[in-house]
Write a protein that holds these residues in place. Structure first.
Motif, PDB file in Angstrom:
ATOM      1  N   ASP A 238     -58.469  -8.058  68.267  1.00  0.00           N
ATOM      2  CA  ASP A 238     -59.732  -8.724  67.932  1.00  0.00           C
ATOM      3  C   ASP A 238     -60.307  -9.511  69.101  1.00  0.00           C
ATOM      4  OD1 ASP A 238     -59.586  -7.701  65.383  1.00  0.00           O
ATOM      5  OD2 ASP A 238     -58.816  -9.546  64.470  1.00  0.00           O
ATOM      6  N   ALA A 239     -59.487  -9.831  70.097  1.00  0.00           N
ATOM      7  CA  ALA A 239     -59.974 -10.593  71.250  1.00  0.00           C
ATOM      8  C   ALA A 239     -60.571  -9.712  72.342  1.00  0.00           C
ATOM      9  CB  ALA A 239     -58.831 -11.427  71.839  1.00  0.00           C
ATOM     10  N   LEU A 240     -60.453  -8.396  72.220  1.00  0.00           N
ATOM     11  CA  LEU A 240     -60.890  -7.506  73.287  1.00  0.00           C
ATOM     12  C   LEU A 240     -62.404  -7.356  73.339  1.00  0.00           C
ATOM     13  CD1 LEU A 240     -58.294  -4.597  72.955  1.00  0.00           C
ATOM     14  CD2 LEU A 240     -58.294  -6.445  74.644  1.00  0.00           C
ATOM     15  N   ARG A 241     -62.913  -7.252  74.548  1.00  0.00           N
ATOM     16  CA  ARG A 241     -64.325  -6.932  74.744  1.00  0.00           C
ATOM     17  C   ARG A 241     -64.513  -5.433  74.678  1.00  0.00           C
ATOM     18  NH1 ARG A 241     -64.563  -4.518  79.626  1.00  0.00           N
ATOM     19  NH2 ARG A 241     -63.691  -5.452  81.516  1.00  0.00           N
ATOM     20  N   LYS A 242     -65.762  -4.988  74.822  1.00  0.00           N
ATOM     21  CA  LYS A 242     -66.043  -3.558  74.862  1.00  0.00           C
ATOM     22  C   LYS A 242     -65.315  -2.941  76.053  1.00  0.00           C
ATOM     23  CE  LYS A 242     -69.859  -0.291  74.283  1.00  0.00           C
ATOM     24  NZ  LYS A 242     -71.327  -0.143  74.116  1.00  0.00           N
ATOM     25  N   ASN A 243     -64.698  -1.788  75.819  1.00  0.00           N
ATOM     26  CA  ASN A 243     -63.900  -1.076  76.808  1.00  0.00           C
ATOM     27  C   ASN A 243     -62.637  -1.857  77.175  1.00  0.00           C
ATOM     28  OD1 ASN A 243     -63.442   1.258  78.381  1.00  0.00           O
ATOM     29  ND2 ASN A 243     -64.162   0.212  80.225  1.00  0.00           N
ATOM     30  N   GLY A 244     -62.184  -2.714  76.253  1.00  0.00           N
ATOM     31  CA  GLY A 244     -60.968  -3.477  76.493  1.00  0.00           C
ATOM     32  C   GLY A 244     -59.713  -2.650  76.280  1.00  0.00           C
ATOM     33  N   GLN A 245     -58.598  -3.165  76.792  1.00  0.00           N
ATOM     34  CA  GLN A 245     -57.318  -2.466  76.713  1.00  0.00           C
ATOM     35  C   GLN A 245     -56.267  -3.354  76.057  1.00  0.00           C
ATOM     36  OE1 GLN A 245     -56.180  -0.439  80.554  1.00  0.00           O
ATOM     37  NE2 GLN A 245     -57.764  -1.795  81.347  1.00  0.00           N
ATOM     38  N   LEU A 246     -55.492  -2.763  75.146  1.00  0.00           N
ATOM     39  CA  LEU A 246     -54.341  -3.438  74.551  1.00  0.00           C
ATOM     40  C   LEU A 246     -53.095  -2.635  74.890  1.00  0.00           C
ATOM     41  CD1 LEU A 246     -52.760  -5.348  72.705  1.00  0.00           C
ATOM     42  CD2 LEU A 246     -53.588  -4.015  70.741  1.00  0.00           C
ATOM     43  N   VAL A 247     -52.148  -3.276  75.567  1.00  0.00           N
ATOM     44  CA  VAL A 247     -50.869  -2.646  75.890  1.00  0.00           C
ATOM     45  C   VAL A 247     -49.805  -3.300  75.007  1.00  0.00           C
ATOM     46  CG1 VAL A 247     -49.135  -2.201  77.670  1.00  0.00           C
ATOM     47  CG2 VAL A 247     -51.576  -2.117  78.238  1.00  0.00           C
ATOM     48  N   GLN A 248     -49.153  -2.480  74.194  1.00  0.00           N
ATOM     49  CA  GLN A 248     -48.156  -2.974  73.251  1.00  0.00           C
ATOM     50  C   GLN A 248     -46.757  -2.726  73.810  1.00  0.00           C
ATOM     51  OE1 GLN A 248     -49.796  -0.792  69.720  1.00  0.00           O
ATOM     52  NE2 GLN A 248     -49.953  -2.851  68.872  1.00  0.00           N
TER      53      GLN A 248
ATOM     54  N   PRO B 124     -64.728 -12.612  74.961  1.00  0.00           N
ATOM     55  CA  PRO B 124     -63.784 -11.506  74.757  1.00  0.00           C
ATOM     56  C   PRO B 124     -63.190 -11.035  76.079  1.00  0.00           C
ATOM     57  CG  PRO B 124     -65.748 -11.190  73.428  1.00  0.00           C
ATOM     58  CD  PRO B 124     -66.042 -12.344  74.353  1.00  0.00           C
ATOM     59  N   VAL B 125     -61.980 -10.503  76.017  1.00  0.00           N
ATOM     60  CA  VAL B 125     -61.209 -10.250  77.239  1.00  0.00           C
ATOM     61  C   VAL B 125     -61.119  -8.768  77.576  1.00  0.00           C
ATOM     62  CG1 VAL B 125     -59.870 -12.336  76.874  1.00  0.00           C
ATOM     63  CG2 VAL B 125     -59.003 -10.162  76.001  1.00  0.00           C
ATOM     64  N   ALA B 126     -60.845  -8.511  78.846  1.00  0.00           N
ATOM     65  CA  ALA B 126     -60.739  -7.136  79.329  1.00  0.00           C
ATOM     66  C   ALA B 126     -59.438  -6.483  78.918  1.00  0.00           C
ATOM     67  CB  ALA B 126     -60.865  -7.116  80.849  1.00  0.00           C
ATOM     68  N   ALA B 127     -58.362  -7.277  78.845  1.00  0.00           N
ATOM     69  CA  ALA B 127     -57.057  -6.682  78.590  1.00  0.00           C
ATOM     70  C   ALA B 127     -56.121  -7.701  77.965  1.00  0.00           C
ATOM     71  CB  ALA B 127     -56.440  -6.153  79.896  1.00  0.00           C
ATOM     72  N   ALA B 128     -55.241  -7.193  77.118  1.00  0.00           N
ATOM     73  CA  ALA B 128     -54.179  -8.010  76.532  1.00  0.00           C
ATOM     74  C   ALA B 128     -52.883  -7.218  76.572  1.00  0.00           C
ATOM     75  CB  ALA B 128     -54.524  -8.402  75.093  1.00  0.00           C
ATOM     76  N   ILE B 129     -51.800  -7.892  76.949  1.00  0.00           N
ATOM     77  CA  ILE B 129     -50.464  -7.289  76.951  1.00  0.00           C
ATOM     78  C   ILE B 129     -49.632  -8.074  75.958  1.00  0.00           C
ATOM     79  CG2 ILE B 129     -48.504  -6.570  78.346  1.00  0.00           C
ATOM     80  CD1 ILE B 129     -50.258  -6.939  80.843  1.00  0.00           C
ATOM     81  N   ASP B 130     -49.145  -7.392  74.924  1.00  0.00           N
ATOM     82  CA  ASP B 130     -48.455  -8.068  73.832  1.00  0.00           C
ATOM     83  C   ASP B 130     -46.953  -7.841  73.933  1.00  0.00           C
ATOM     84  OD1 ASP B 130     -47.657  -9.260  71.512  1.00  0.00           O
ATOM     85  OD2 ASP B 130     -48.972  -8.110  70.183  1.00  0.00           O
ATOM     86  N   PHE B 131     -46.239  -8.883  74.377  1.00  0.00           N
ATOM     87  CA  PHE B 131     -44.792  -8.796  74.521  1.00  0.00           C
ATOM     88  C   PHE B 131     -44.057  -9.239  73.260  1.00  0.00           C
ATOM     89  CE2 PHE B 131     -46.222  -9.092  78.970  1.00  0.00           C
ATOM     90  CZ  PHE B 131     -45.592  -7.956  79.471  1.00  0.00           C
ATOM     91  N   VAL B 132     -44.794  -9.632  72.238  1.00  0.00           N
ATOM     92  CA  VAL B 132     -44.229  -9.898  70.917  1.00  0.00           C
ATOM     93  C   VAL B 132     -44.439  -8.666  70.049  1.00  0.00           C
ATOM     94  CG1 VAL B 132     -44.287 -11.381  68.883  1.00  0.00           C
ATOM     95  CG2 VAL B 132     -44.644 -12.369  71.164  1.00  0.00           C
ATOM     96  N   ASN B 133     -45.716  -8.336  69.811  1.00  0.00           N
ATOM     97  CA  ASN B 133     -46.111  -7.095  69.160  1.00  0.00           C
ATOM     98  C   ASN B 133     -45.646  -7.025  67.704  1.00  0.00           C
ATOM     99  OD1 ASN B 133     -47.550  -4.661  69.276  1.00  0.00           O
ATOM    100  ND2 ASN B 133     -45.718  -3.468  69.750  1.00  0.00           N
ATOM    101  N   ASN B 134     -45.911  -8.110  66.967  1.00  0.00           N
ATOM    102  CA  ASN B 134     -45.787  -8.021  65.518  1.00  0.00           C
ATOM    103  C   ASN B 134     -47.187  -7.882  64.926  1.00  0.00           C
ATOM    104  OD1 ASN B 134     -46.927 -10.627  65.423  1.00  0.00           O
ATOM    105  ND2 ASN B 134     -44.945 -11.639  65.246  1.00  0.00           N
ATOM    106  N   GLY B 135     -47.285  -7.852  63.615  1.00  0.00           N
ATOM    107  CA  GLY B 135     -48.592  -7.622  63.009  1.00  0.00           C
ATOM    108  C   GLY B 135     -49.622  -8.670  63.384  1.00  0.00           C
ATOM    109  N   ALA B 136     -49.206  -9.947  63.432  1.00  0.00           N
ATOM    110  CA  ALA B 136     -50.148 -11.027  63.723  1.00  0.00           C
ATOM    111  C   ALA B 136     -50.610 -11.005  65.172  1.00  0.00           C
ATOM    112  CB  ALA B 136     -49.495 -12.373  63.402  1.00  0.00           C
ATOM    113  N   THR B 137     -49.685 -10.840  66.117  1.00  0.00           N
ATOM    114  CA  THR B 137     -50.078 -10.880  67.529  1.00  0.00           C
ATOM    115  C   THR B 137     -50.890  -9.648  67.917  1.00  0.00           C
ATOM    116  OG1 THR B 137     -47.980  -9.871  68.246  1.00  0.00           O
ATOM    117  CG2 THR B 137     -48.078 -12.280  68.159  1.00  0.00           C
ATOM    118  N   ALA B 138     -50.523  -8.483  67.394  1.00  0.00           N
ATOM    119  CA  ALA B 138     -51.272  -7.267  67.715  1.00  0.00           C
ATOM    120  C   ALA B 138     -52.697  -7.349  67.184  1.00  0.00           C
ATOM    121  CB  ALA B 138     -50.559  -6.043  67.150  1.00  0.00           C
ATOM    122  N   THR B 139     -52.860  -7.892  65.981  1.00  0.00           N
ATOM    123  CA  THR B 139     -54.202  -8.047  65.414  1.00  0.00           C
ATOM    124  C   THR B 139     -55.026  -9.025  66.237  1.00  0.00           C
ATOM    125  OG1 THR B 139     -53.382  -7.554  63.197  1.00  0.00           O
ATOM    126  CG2 THR B 139     -55.487  -8.726  63.353  1.00  0.00           C
ATOM    127  N   ALA B 140     -54.420 -10.149  66.617  1.00  0.00           N
ATOM    128  CA  ALA B 140     -55.137 -11.130  67.426  1.00  0.00           C
ATOM    129  C   ALA B 140     -55.548 -10.540  68.767  1.00  0.00           C
ATOM    130  CB  ALA B 140     -54.261 -12.369  67.639  1.00  0.00           C
TER     131      ALA B 140
END
Length: 359
Positions: A262-272, A243-259
């Motif tokens: 779900d890939a984040l580790r504990k204390n992970g960050q998702l930037v949409q 699992p990863v520390a951070a994900a930046i989603d430059f698509v940001n549709n339902g499928a990519t945001a969910t993926a």
């Protein structure tokens, strides 16, 4: 002046004549030399954003009027100035910061124009760069680009700034902590280049296109994932070794945001970041148990653009591919169609008539 505008919701780009603005006060009039084409313009052309189960957000309901001259990645030459302009003269070549605030709220007072709830962005609420000239409301929104190729410099106003600001929302991290970049179009590639320029050593690029991923690897991605099955989180986790520390989603549709979530580790960050539309449903207990942070990111501040240009002028920022085309109604239409259909490996930048290549 001649311009290329959308004349109504869902209409295509056509040639129009609009009055040439006369600058006054702190305003500056520039002749457009380069104007980048952004995926946001495809949404402006169709007239709405997809809000998933909440329907759509019509831009006309938010004050957008027609005819709309889009284009917010602009390099121009100063031709006339208002009587209160002190730092610029005709002949100066400048990059335009287009995310103009109201100038009166607390956010604007702190230099965060892009946070303003009553923004008057160029190419959205004010005429933008698909035209002969562009009127900038204050010289403080102009940035010098001496030493930079103007076509690439134009991309810094949105593609570059959006990536730069999003990257700084997940950093600092240890250099070997994987950061996932979903979407390897113009903005995602700029994020990968920026991460590399800032010394990050573990960058995972995710995209539908193997060709785009090859460019991502050239710009600094250390791992790539072909999203043949909607960017499944298990593929990302496998590629990154966990699992990863951070994900930046430059698509940001339902499928990519969910993926990404779900890939984040504990204390992970998702930037949409992306505006492709849809929605994200998350388990509320996991938000607490995993201490996940989800935040949106919209372009960046004037100070961030200046910092990005400084980084570029030091030669520390790798160039994304720039696709050169003339600034015409046909080229605007073709560029928007290409972006809407996906697969543009870089940024399309339109060159005004009389402006030579590479100048």
């Amino acid at each position: 002046m001649h311009a290329f505008a959308v004349t109504g919701e869902g209409a295509d780009v056509t040639d129009v004549e609009v009055p040439t603005p006369e600058p006054g006060g702190h305003e500056v009039l520039l002749r457009v030399e380069r104007s980048g084409v952004c995926h946001t313009d495809t949404h402006l052309r169709q007239g709405f954003y997809d809000l998933g189960g909440r329907g759509s957000l019509r831009l006309a309901d938010r004050g957008m009027t027609y005819p709309l001259v889009m284009g917010h990645e602009v390099v121009g030459t100063v031709v006339r100035i208002g009587d209160q302009v002190t730092g610029h003269r005709p002949g100066d070549v400048r990059l335009v910061y287009p995310w103009i605030g109201c100038g009166e709220c607390t956010e604007c007072g702190h230099g965060r124009d892009n946070h303003c709830a009553a923004g008057r962005n160029l190419g959205v609420a004010r005429h933008g760069g698909y035209a002969e000239y562009i009127l900038v409301p204050d010289e403080k929104y102009l940035v010098g680009i001496q030493g930079l190729e103007p076509g690439w410099a134009a991309t810094l106003a949105c593609s570059g700034l959006t990536a730069f600001s999003a990257v700084h929302k997940v950093l600092p991290l240890p250099p070997d902590e994987p950061v996932v970049v979903i979407g390897a179009g113009g903005v995602g590639l700029t994020a990968i280049a920026t991460l590399k320029a800032l010394g990050h050593a573990a960058i995972c690029a995710v995209d539908l296109s193997a060709e785009n991923l090859a460019v991502a690897a050239e710009l600094g991605a250390t791992t790539t994932v072909v999203a043949t099955h909607g960017a499944a989180s298990k593929d990302i986790v496998r590629a990154c070794g966990g699992p990863v520390a951070a994900a930046i989603d430059f698509v940001n549709n339902g499928a990519t945001a969910t993926a990404a979530f779900d890939a984040l580790r504990k204390n992970g960050q998702l930037v949409q970041v992306g505006l492709f539309g849809g929605e994200l449903t998350v388990p509320t207990a996991l938000m607490a148990l995993k201490m996940i942070t989800i935040r949106g990111s919209f372009v960046g501040t004037p100070a961030e653009l200046s910092a990005l240009v400084d980084l570029a002028r030091r030669g520390a920022l790798p160039h994304i591919p720039v696709i050169d085309a003339p600034l015409t109604a046909d080229s605007v239409r073709e560029a928007l169609d290409r972006l809407a259909n996906g697969g543009v490996g870089g940024r399309i930048v339109l060159r005004a008539a009389g402006s030579p290549r590479g100048s």
